[in-house]
Scaffold this motif. Structure first.
Motif, PDB file in Angstrom:
ATOM      1  N   PHE A 256       6.685  46.751  16.175  1.00  0.00           N
ATOM      2  CA  PHE A 256       7.898  46.128  15.633  1.00  0.00           C
ATOM      3  C   PHE A 256       9.129  46.924  16.088  1.00  0.00           C
ATOM      4  N   VAL A 257       9.060  48.251  15.924  1.00  0.00           N
ATOM      5  CA  VAL A 257      10.176  49.101  16.329  1.00  0.00           C
ATOM      6  C   VAL A 257      10.358  49.056  17.850  1.00  0.00           C
ATOM      7  N   GLY A 258       9.219  49.132  18.559  1.00  0.00           N
ATOM      8  CA  GLY A 258       9.281  49.136  20.014  1.00  0.00           C
ATOM      9  C   GLY A 258       9.890  47.854  20.561  1.00  0.00           C
ATOM     10  N   SER A 259       9.519  46.710  19.965  1.00  0.00           N
ATOM     11  CA  SER A 259      10.049  45.443  20.470  1.00  0.00           C
ATOM     12  C   SER A 259      11.548  45.325  20.202  1.00  0.00           C
ATOM     13  N   LEU A 260      11.988  45.864  19.063  1.00  0.00           N
ATOM     14  CA  LEU A 260      13.430  45.859  18.781  1.00  0.00           C
ATOM     15  C   LEU A 260      14.166  46.743  19.782  1.00  0.00           C
ATOM     16  N   ALA A 261      13.608  47.927  20.043  1.00  0.00           N
ATOM     17  CA  ALA A 261      14.249  48.847  20.977  1.00  0.00           C
ATOM     18  C   ALA A 261      14.330  48.211  22.355  1.00  0.00           C
ATOM     19  N   LEU A 262      13.231  47.573  22.764  1.00  0.00           N
ATOM     20  CA  LEU A 262      13.220  46.938  24.078  1.00  0.00           C
ATOM     21  C   LEU A 262      14.285  45.847  24.156  1.00  0.00           C
ATOM     22  N   ALA A 263      14.382  45.042  23.102  1.00  0.00           N
ATOM     23  CA  ALA A 263      15.360  43.951  23.097  1.00  0.00           C
ATOM     24  C   ALA A 263      16.783  44.509  23.218  1.00  0.00           C
ATOM     25  N   ILE A 264      17.058  45.610  22.531  1.00  0.00           N
ATOM     26  CA  ILE A 264      18.403  46.186  22.599  1.00  0.00           C
ATOM     27  C   ILE A 264      18.673  46.750  23.993  1.00  0.00           C
ATOM     28  N   VAL A 265      17.653  47.393  24.580  1.00  0.00           N
ATOM     29  CA  VAL A 265      17.819  47.905  25.950  1.00  0.00           C
ATOM     30  C   VAL A 265      18.140  46.748  26.896  1.00  0.00           C
ATOM     31  N   LEU A 266      17.439  45.622  26.701  1.00  0.00           N
ATOM     32  CA  LEU A 266      17.652  44.484  27.602  1.00  0.00           C
ATOM     33  C   LEU A 266      19.040  43.871  27.457  1.00  0.00           C
ATOM     34  N   VAL A 267      19.591  43.846  26.243  1.00  0.00           N
ATOM     35  CA  VAL A 267      20.898  43.184  26.075  1.00  0.00           C
ATOM     36  C   VAL A 267      22.065  44.160  26.236  1.00  0.00           C
ATOM     37  N   TYR A 268      21.759  45.474  26.310  1.00  0.00           N
ATOM     38  CA  TYR A 268      22.846  46.468  26.370  1.00  0.00           C
ATOM     39  C   TYR A 268      23.843  46.126  27.474  1.00  0.00           C
ATOM     40  N   ARG A 269      23.338  45.856  28.667  1.00  0.00           N
ATOM     41  CA  ARG A 269      24.251  45.601  29.776  1.00  0.00           C
ATOM     42  C   ARG A 269      24.924  44.237  29.668  1.00  0.00           C
ATOM     43  N   PRO A 270      24.152  43.139  29.611  1.00  0.00           N
ATOM     44  CA  PRO A 270      24.843  41.836  29.592  1.00  0.00           C
ATOM     45  C   PRO A 270      25.741  41.642  28.371  1.00  0.00           C
ATOM     46  N   PHE A 271      25.257  42.005  27.192  1.00  0.00           N
ATOM     47  CA  PHE A 271      26.101  41.758  26.012  1.00  0.00           C
ATOM     48  C   PHE A 271      27.262  42.754  25.981  1.00  0.00           C
ATOM     49  N   GLY A 272      27.020  43.980  26.431  1.00  0.00           N
ATOM     50  CA  GLY A 272      28.112  44.950  26.525  1.00  0.00           C
ATOM     51  C   GLY A 272      29.203  44.456  27.468  1.00  0.00           C
ATOM     52  N   GLU A 273      28.777  43.893  28.620  1.00  0.00           N
ATOM     53  CA  GLU A 273      29.748  43.321  29.563  1.00  0.00           C
ATOM     54  C   GLU A 273      30.534  42.196  28.904  1.00  0.00           C
ATOM     55  N   TYR A 274      29.797  41.353  28.171  1.00  0.00           N
ATOM     56  CA  TYR A 274      30.448  40.215  27.505  1.00  0.00           C
ATOM     57  C   TYR A 274      31.483  40.711  26.498  1.00  0.00           C
ATOM     58  N   LEU A 275      31.107  41.749  25.728  1.00  0.00           N
ATOM     59  CA  LEU A 275      32.053  42.329  24.768  1.00  0.00           C
ATOM     60  C   LEU A 275      33.268  42.883  25.508  1.00  0.00           C
ATOM     61  N   TYR A 276      32.997  43.580  26.615  1.00  0.00           N
ATOM     62  CA  TYR A 276      34.067  44.191  27.407  1.00  0.00           C
ATOM     63  C   TYR A 276      35.052  43.127  27.888  1.00  0.00           C
ATOM     64  N   ARG A 277      34.501  42.050  28.437  1.00  0.00           N
ATOM     65  CA  ARG A 277      35.395  40.996  28.936  1.00  0.00           C
ATOM     66  C   ARG A 277      36.143  40.327  27.782  1.00  0.00           C
ATOM     67  N   SER A 278      35.467  40.193  26.642  1.00  0.00           N
ATOM     68  CA  SER A 278      36.124  39.523  25.505  1.00  0.00           C
ATOM     69  C   SER A 278      37.369  40.272  25.052  1.00  0.00           C
ATOM     70  N   VAL A 279      37.334  41.590  25.104  1.00  0.00           N
ATOM     71  CA  VAL A 279      38.482  42.336  24.583  1.00  0.00           C
ATOM     72  C   VAL A 279      39.465  42.743  25.666  1.00  0.00           C
ATOM     73  N   THR A 280      39.098  42.559  26.957  1.00  0.00           N
ATOM     74  CA  THR A 280      40.034  42.990  27.998  1.00  0.00           C
ATOM     75  C   THR A 280      40.569  41.858  28.863  1.00  0.00           C
ATOM     76  N   ALA A 281      39.971  40.665  28.793  1.00  0.00           N
ATOM     77  CA  ALA A 281      40.419  39.578  29.675  1.00  0.00           C
ATOM     78  C   ALA A 281      41.908  39.305  29.453  1.00  0.00           C
ATOM     79  N   PRO A 282      42.687  39.148  30.547  1.00  0.00           N
ATOM     80  CA  PRO A 282      44.124  38.933  30.374  1.00  0.00           C
ATOM     81  C   PRO A 282      44.476  37.559  29.802  1.00  0.00           C
ATOM     82  N   ALA A 283      43.682  36.535  30.119  1.00  0.00           N
ATOM     83  CA  ALA A 283      44.072  35.170  29.727  1.00  0.00           C
ATOM     84  C   ALA A 283      43.597  34.853  28.311  1.00  0.00           C
ATOM     85  N   HIS A 284      44.409  34.099  27.585  1.00  0.00           N
ATOM     86  CA  HIS A 284      44.038  33.635  26.253  1.00  0.00           C
ATOM     87  C   HIS A 284      43.523  32.213  26.347  1.00  0.00           C
ATOM     88  N   THR A 285      42.552  31.864  25.518  1.00  0.00           N
ATOM     89  CA  THR A 285      42.094  30.478  25.494  1.00  0.00           C
ATOM     90  C   THR A 285      43.083  29.632  24.693  1.00  0.00           C
TER      91      THR A 285
END
Lengths: 553, 260
Positions: free
Chosen positions: A10-39
């Motif tokens: 259970f712990v291992g699968s959670l850790a793996l899932a977080i490792v897998l989303v660290y990059r893509p979701f981190g990038e998404y967060l990064y773009r969400s707070v730094t993108a110059p254009a507003h929707t």
């Protein structure tokens, strides 16, 4: 497969899932707070709010906006509870009494979600969804916004501008929280989390009695309660309640949501300061502490010691059959590490040492990985302290991600570090000196002290978890814990923003051979050590009188 | 002041969006066929009338609180008078709580009697209370055994053990739980003697279900194998092999028994 192995997977699968989303979701967060254009939707929000999104704020302006928004939220939520009996969907609940309404208002605005009330018998559906759940969203967004402003302090040079609070708030709500919470809510609903506006269904039970199967807009609130690291349950039983957390796999989803934002924000830090390794190092410190803590709670709960657990043969008191002891222990560790404070089992009945670890998790200052935003800024303050300690050892001016850590920066960082321990220890001491406050303990001896210490630790660190035996719905506790929550939230925020303002004004320091590399395992180990040692020195005497005395009798 | 006005307007905008539009949209999603069942509480009906929720446990006791022997029994519950969804929660007694120890011992003895097995546990007296002494230099007192009961042990560490007098003040004694000779793994499973976190736990462990099978079969006059088959059918295994722990849904099991 034994429960220990299943718990490990259970712990291992959670850790793996977080490792897998660290990059893509981190990038998404990064773009969400730094993108110059507003929707378009965002521009509409700015128009309705009456702010110019291009106008950035100084650290003082940013802090004033955070405080103004939080103050208005607190007053509005207080009034909302005080008049709920006149409103739609009140279900016949009376107005919440003043001390309790204050406590609940400040609790949800500060992302603590400490609850001195029992949801099913106190709050109407409208207060729950249009009052409490709204704060679940925006308080998480406030914390994340402050973290982003703090990162700008490192990332920017020779400026006094830290960004616009209103833009950060809006974007985090609209681009991050809502798009994740909505599908999560539907998934929870499919598993059996209720989502309706009814008062409940009266049923005639098999044994000939009656039972009210409660209703409510629970699924929507449940999703953001976990994602926003809030933790305030719709029901008193929180995530132990089958209508909040019906199955073993919703238990997994709830923990994934809790970890998602706090563990991915270091990626945003790395991206914004232009060195992804810096973010990874911070995430590694968080992960190290988290894994140690999860392992410790599991070890203490699966090998129960103490009279009652030995009599029972297992630490099952206060746990649900569908989760089992191990996956309850993991939930306890991760929700106290993340400032979520949700519970799927009741910590008051844990073994003495199994209950000690969640308390220590909160005492770490909610940094491993901590709450949405607050975890990152807390951990970065500890990184600043660490480079200072390291600088003292070799006798050179410390620097962190190309910013000098001088007297001014250290003053803010030190004050930050002292705030919550002062609140916890002074609060506990005051409570123990009042006969009324002592009378609220459900257990006597060391366990009673543990209950009070746990309460002040939880409130001051904005966690919201409880040793639920303590009778906290008294004027004393409602007021005192409310003050702890307010000071424990806003003093650190102001200090962090002041620190950010001071960093942003600096010229960058060119890295030299004497610069301490802050992306290597050595630094990860040092920050981990500083975090643990600072806690140990501060809280060991208090812990010795409570859980340690109970566990080693 | 400008900040406060913006704050108020922001709060209003977000309240409309997150406090009304979001939950009401989800309520609407919950009307979709397939989702409306769970969104409304996963109700179970019998003869067209709702008798409970799949997810919410029930008490299977008579008006006086005694177990109805034809039904599988749920775990102890701290929610109101037992399984009350309007007062959910746990017992919140600590690991050294003498009150909780007494409850565990009493439940274990009662379950043992009901199922015809040994209800003994470590730290419990044969009478079903906590085996706890207040130890003084020249004597000891069994705190949970009021006079004229005979204490569960005659002597402790060389000093005589007395029963507890109603007017006795034993706070000066050293509180000492006594392990006794009960087996490490008692016949009555752990979940049968401990309250759940919610007080609404719909499940019991397979071990507790198997323990009850013989009694239910006897009272209903059916074969134990048939009861075991029904237990099997209402057991939820770990999802994906590792999520959670196996549990038997007590309400569905009892409904199936009634419906045979």
């Amino acid at each position: 497969m034994g429960p220990g192995v299943a718990g490990g997977l259970f712990v291992g699968s959670l850790a793996l899932a977080i490792v897998l989303v660290y990059r893509p979701f981190g990038e998404y967060l990064y773009r969400s707070v730094t993108a110059p254009a507003h929707t378009r939707v965002e521009r509409t929000v700015y128009r309705l709010v009456g702010v110019d999104p291009e106008r950035e704020q100084s650290w003082g302006g940013y802090a004033r906006a955070v405080l103004a928004f939080s103050a208005v939220s607190t007053i509005a939520l207080y009034l909302f509870q005080r008049v709920q009996q006149h409103l739609w969907l009140s279900l016949g609940n009376a107005a919440v009494e003043p001390a309790r309404a204050w406590n609940t208002a400040i609790s949800f605005v500060t992302n603590t979600n400490w609850q001195s009330y029992s949801g099913e018998s106190t709050m109407g559906h409208l207060v729950q969804m249009a009052g409490l759940a709204v704060q679940n969203f925006v308080s998480a967004a406030v914390g994340t916004a402050v973290a982003v402003a703090f990162i700008r302090g490192f990332a920017r040079t020779r400026t006094d501008r830290l960004g616009s609070f209103w833009v950060d708030l809006t974007r985090i709500v609209l681009r991050v929280l809502l798009p994740v919470a909505a599908p999560a809510a539907v998934a929870l609903m499919a598993a059996g989390v209720v989502q309706n506006l009814g008062a409940g269904t009266d049923v005639g039970t098999l044994a000939g009695g009656t039972q009210t199967v409660t209703g409510g807009p629970v699924a929507g609130q449940e999703a953001i309660k976990q994602l926003g690291t809030n933790g305030g349950g719709f029901y008193n039983a929180n995530s132990a309640h089958p209508f909040e957390n019906p199955t073993a796999w919703t238990n997994w989803i709830q923990l994934f949501l809790v970890l998602l934002i706090p563990f991915c924000l270091p990626r945003v830090f790395g991206r914004m300061v232009g060195d992804k390794r810096q973010g990874l190092a911070i995430a590694a410190v968080m992960a190290t502490l988290a894994i140690l803590s999860v392992a410790a709670v599991n070890a203490f709960q699966l090998n129960p010691s103490g009279t009652v657990p030995a009599a029972v043969g297992a630490a099952t008191e206060g746990t649900e059959t569908r989760f089992g002891v191990s996956q309850s222990a993991t939930f306890a560790a991760l929700t106290t590490l993340t400032s979520t404070g949700a519970v799927n089992s009741f910590h008051d009945s844990y073994t003495a040492l199994g209950g000690l670890v969640p308390m220590v998790n909160m005492m770490l200052g909610e940094v491993a990985p901590g709450g949405a935003g607050s975890g990152l800024y807390g951990m970065l303050v500890l990184a600043v302290i660490t480079v200072f300690v390291a600088g003292l050892m070799v006798g050179r001016t410390p620097e962190y991600v190309r910013k000098k850590i001088g007297a001014r920066e250290m003053t803010f960082a030190s004050l930050y570090l002292l705030t919550t321990p002062a609140l916890v220890l002074v609060g506990t001491a005051v409570a123990m000196s009042c006969a009324d406050a002592r009378a609220a303990m459900a257990n006597d001896g060391p366990h009673g002290l543990s209950e009070v210490l746990y309460a002040f630790t939880s409130a001051s660190n904005n966690n919201g978890s409880a040793f639920a035996g303590l009778g906290v719905d008294t004027t004393f506790y409602n007021t005192a814990l409310g003050l702890c929550m307010a000071f424990g939230r806003f003093l650190p925020i102001v200090l962090v923003l002041a620190l950010a303002g001071s960093l942003a004004r600096q010229h960058p320091v060119p890295a030299s051979v004497g610069t301490l590399p802050t992306h290597r395992p050595l630094f990860v180990g040092m920050v981990t050590g500083v975090t643990v040692i600072v806690v140990a020195l501060t809280f060991l005497p208090a812990l010795a009188l409570g859980p340690l005395a109970e566990g080693f009798r | 002041m400008r900040n406060h006005l913006a704050a108020l307007r922001a709060l209003l905008v977000f309240t409309l969006l997150l406090g009304l539009a979001y939950p009401l949209a989800l309520v609407a999603v919950g009307r979709i066929p397939g989702l409306s069942g769970p969104a409304d509480g996963s109700l179970v009906t019998r003869d067209g009338r709702p008798v409970g929720s799949v997810l919410i446990g029930q008490s299977f006791v008579d008006g006086a609180g005694n177990p109805l022997p034809r039904y599988f029994q749920s775990r102890p519950s701290a929610a109101g008078e037992g399984y009350d969804p309007t007062a959910t929660g746990a017992g919140n007694q600590g690991p050294e709580s003498l009150k909780l120890l007494n409850e565990v011992c009493a439940r274990s003895r009662a379950v043992g009697e009901l199922e015809g097995v040994d209800g003994g546990r470590p730290y419990c007296t044969p009478g079903g209370v906590g085996a706890v002494l207040a130890v003084f230099p020249d004597h000891a007192v069994s705190l949970n055994e009021a006079c004229p009961a005979t204490p569960f042990v005659a002597t402790y560490g060389g000093v005589p053990v007395e029963c507890a007098r109603p007017d006795g003040d034993y706070r000066a004694g050293i509180v000492t739980p006594v392990r006794g000779s009960a087996p490490e793994r008692p016949a009555v499973p752990a979940d049968a003697v401990t309250a759940s976190g919610s007080g609404l736990d719909p499940h019991i462990s397979p071990a507790y279900a198997h323990l009850q099978a013989r009694r239910v079969a006897r009272v209903r006059g059916i074969s134990e194998q048939e009861v075991e088959r029904l237990i099997e059918r209402h057991t939820t295994a770990r999802a994906l092999g590792f999520l959670g722990e196996p549990g038997v849904n007590v309400l569905l099991l009892n409904l199936a028994l009634d419906g045979r």
